[in-house]
Design an enzyme around this catalytic site. Sequence first.
Site, PDB file in Angstrom:
ATOM      1  CG  ASP A   1      45.174  -1.471 -11.656  1.00  0.00           C
ATOM      2  OD1 ASP A   1      44.945  -2.465 -10.952  1.00  0.00           O
ATOM      3  OD2 ASP A   1      44.492  -0.426 -11.618  1.00  0.00           O
TER       4      ASP A   1
ATOM      5  CG  PHE B   1      40.307   2.597 -12.189  1.00  0.00           C
ATOM      6  CD1 PHE B   1      39.085   2.050 -12.563  1.00  0.00           C
ATOM      7  CD2 PHE B   1      40.563   2.787 -10.840  1.00  0.00           C
ATOM      8  CE1 PHE B   1      38.143   1.694 -11.605  1.00  0.00           C
ATOM      9  CE2 PHE B   1      39.629   2.429  -9.879  1.00  0.00           C
ATOM     10  CZ  PHE B   1      38.423   1.873 -10.260  1.00  0.00           C
ATOM     11  CB  THR B   2      37.882   6.638 -10.792  1.00  0.00           C
ATOM     12  OG1 THR B   2      37.883   5.385 -10.116  1.00  0.00           O
ATOM     13  CG2 THR B   2      36.740   6.664 -11.805  1.00  0.00           C
TER      14      THR B   2
ATOM     15  NE  ARG C   1      33.568   2.781 -12.716  1.00  0.00           N
ATOM     16  CZ  ARG C   1      33.835   3.497 -11.623  1.00  0.00           C
ATOM     17  NH1 ARG C   1      33.451   4.754 -11.536  1.00  0.00           N
ATOM     18  NH2 ARG C   1      34.480   2.966 -10.612  1.00  0.00           N
TER      19      ARG C   1
ATOM     20  CE  LYS D   1      37.913  -3.349  -7.072  1.00  0.00           C
ATOM     21  NZ  LYS D   1      38.981  -2.436  -7.300  1.00  0.00           N
TER      22      LYS D   1
ATOM     23  CG  PHE E   1      32.321   8.090  -9.364  1.00  0.00           C
ATOM     24  CD1 PHE E   1      33.538   8.669  -9.669  1.00  0.00           C
ATOM     25  CD2 PHE E   1      32.315   6.888  -8.678  1.00  0.00           C
ATOM     26  CE1 PHE E   1      34.729   8.065  -9.293  1.00  0.00           C
ATOM     27  CE2 PHE E   1      33.503   6.270  -8.300  1.00  0.00           C
ATOM     28  CZ  PHE E   1      34.705   6.870  -8.600  1.00  0.00           C
TER      29      PHE E   1
ATOM     30  CE1 TYR F   1      52.212  -0.311  14.847  1.00  0.00           C
ATOM     31  CE2 TYR F   1      54.523  -0.625  14.273  1.00  0.00           C
ATOM     32  CZ  TYR F   1      53.371   0.136  14.219  1.00  0.00           C
ATOM     33  OH  TYR F   1      53.365   1.322  13.540  1.00  0.00           O
TER      34      TYR F   1
HETATM   35  C1  LIG Z   1      39.286  -0.926  -7.391  1.00  0.00           C
HETATM   36  C2  LIG Z   1      40.357  -0.550  -8.297  1.00  0.00           C
HETATM   37  C3  LIG Z   1      41.445   0.223  -7.876  1.00  0.00           C
HETATM   38  C4  LIG Z   1      41.495   0.875  -6.509  1.00  0.00           C
HETATM   39  O1  LIG Z   1      41.515  -0.047  -5.485  1.00  0.00           O
HETATM   40  P1  LIG Z   1      40.776   0.162  -4.074  1.00  0.00           P
HETATM   41  O2  LIG Z   1      41.080  -1.114  -3.355  1.00  0.00           O
HETATM   42  O3  LIG Z   1      39.328   0.353  -4.345  1.00  0.00           O
HETATM   43  O4  LIG Z   1      41.378   1.346  -3.415  1.00  0.00           O
HETATM   44  C5  LIG Z   1      42.451   0.444  -8.779  1.00  0.00           C
HETATM   45  N1  LIG Z   1      42.404  -0.023 -10.032  1.00  0.00           N
HETATM   46  C6  LIG Z   1      41.364  -0.744 -10.481  1.00  0.00           C
HETATM   47  C7  LIG Z   1      41.355  -1.241 -11.887  1.00  0.00           C
HETATM   48  C8  LIG Z   1      40.312  -1.024  -9.635  1.00  0.00           C
HETATM   49  O5  LIG Z   1      39.258  -1.715 -10.094  1.00  0.00           O
END
Ligand SMILES: *Cc1c(COP(=O)(O)O)cnc(C)c1O
Length: 472
Positions: A228, A137-138, A395, A271, A462, A85
């Site tokens: 980011d 970004f969303t 998008r 990613k 979306f 843990y």
């Molecule tokens: C995917 C993404 C996020 C969010 O990450 P999650 O792992 O999907 O929660 C943030 N910023 C960018 C540019 C992304 O492509």
Amino acid sequence: MPQIVPKTMGQQFGRRSWAEPWKIKMVEPIHMTTREERERAMAEAGYNTFLLRSQDVYIDLLTDSGTSAMSDRQWSGLMLGDEAYAGSRNFYHMVEAIQEHYGYKYVVPTHQGRGAEHLISQAVIQPGQIVPGNMYFTTTRLHQELAGGKFVDVIIPEAHDPTDLHPFKGNVDLAKLESLIQEVGADKVAYISLAGTVNMAGGQPVSMANVKALKALCDRYGIPVYLDATRMMENAFFIQEREEGYQDKPIAAILKEFCSYTDGAWMSAKKDNLVNIGGWLAVNDQQLFDRLRNMVVVYEGLHTYGGMAGRDMEALAIGIREAVQDDYVRARVGQVRYLGELLMDWDVPIVQPVGGHAIFLDAKRFYPHLPQDLFPAQTLAAELYLDSGVRGMERGIVSAGRDPETGQHRYPALELTRLAIPRRVYTQAHMDVVAESVKAVYDNREQVRGLRMVYEPEYLRFFQARFEPITE
Ligand SMILES: *Cc1c(COP(=O)(O)O)cnc(C)c1O
């Protein structure tokens, strides 16, 4: 300006083609459906590719998030999971990999990127502050808004033009940012939200010169820059390819230098850290770290796992080390570019230059007869699935959502259908099949009438919105 869109990656190296620096050890069967099956599946999914079942998809280009193929080393790493843990050894491996390759001092683990966005937004934004950034970004913007902030776009104008060939369309417009800071006052600016390769602009990079100048500008006003870092490996590749003085620098060195001009980063490890789940937040300021580390136990999990299993953190640590290899990134971007070049040869309208992780079909030019209210990019994603079982995503106006103040649709300049390429998953033959299907849909473009939205969820619409085709 250096030449930025070589005809093929091969010609750059004296007609030697790139190839993947790996071979295939295990395969996952996929199968092609019939047109009738796809029509049924698409109707059941409300013409939203997010609502399809993956078993009904042939080539899945919905996202490059969490869809990477892990290496044999990473799978071995799963067996080394230390599921304690507290204080799992895998956590320390992950921290070492982040410190070594991104260069930040302190690391907070989260279950995925948006967990990290939640923490940094809540910790740093005062209600009423603004958060300037290089295109929204969303999930990032939503967390900034939920923390009481207001996102303001300060990307260079070229980013909003899908035909502009600027080599660094992710750059911040520094003059625009500075006049914004002077207009609202530096204390009203929470931080700069900088994305490395801008997803919503088509996977476009930020130059080293730009981030350096951005940091200098923000230092003068005492404003932090947070990154980011989701697709920073690909950003580093474009710097190596296009920016004076970086041709002979390894991706790893470029990544670390870039991060050194920022005060911290949040990461969707799903990613380019090459794992199926995971995320992290890293900062240099110890007081901020203390606050974040305290918050993480409320929202994610203890500060040595943050929602990940020990084995996930081990795979993540190994994934970082694999992802900074030059031959890996070159093949990664090379595959995306291969698909882009096929489409450009056939005059299919796409965002140029081709970005790092995806091809973005320009739905406005694809369907010039469809106004944005009829959701051209959503329509295109549906048509492509119906043609061949290839799944992409919208998008455009659906992703942009509604303005929280006016309640009206936001009408983004870019109305795109994204074909995101998972890392290390598909072959060049799959890319050929995708390109041929896009071409077939393009040839049939005049028959298409668009969609109407029949269900709209409140947040990030979306993902779950439903549509019906317009037939008259
Ligand atoms: C995917 C993404 C996020 C969010 O990450 P999650 O792992 O999907 O929660 C943030 N910023 C960018 C540019 C992304 O492509």
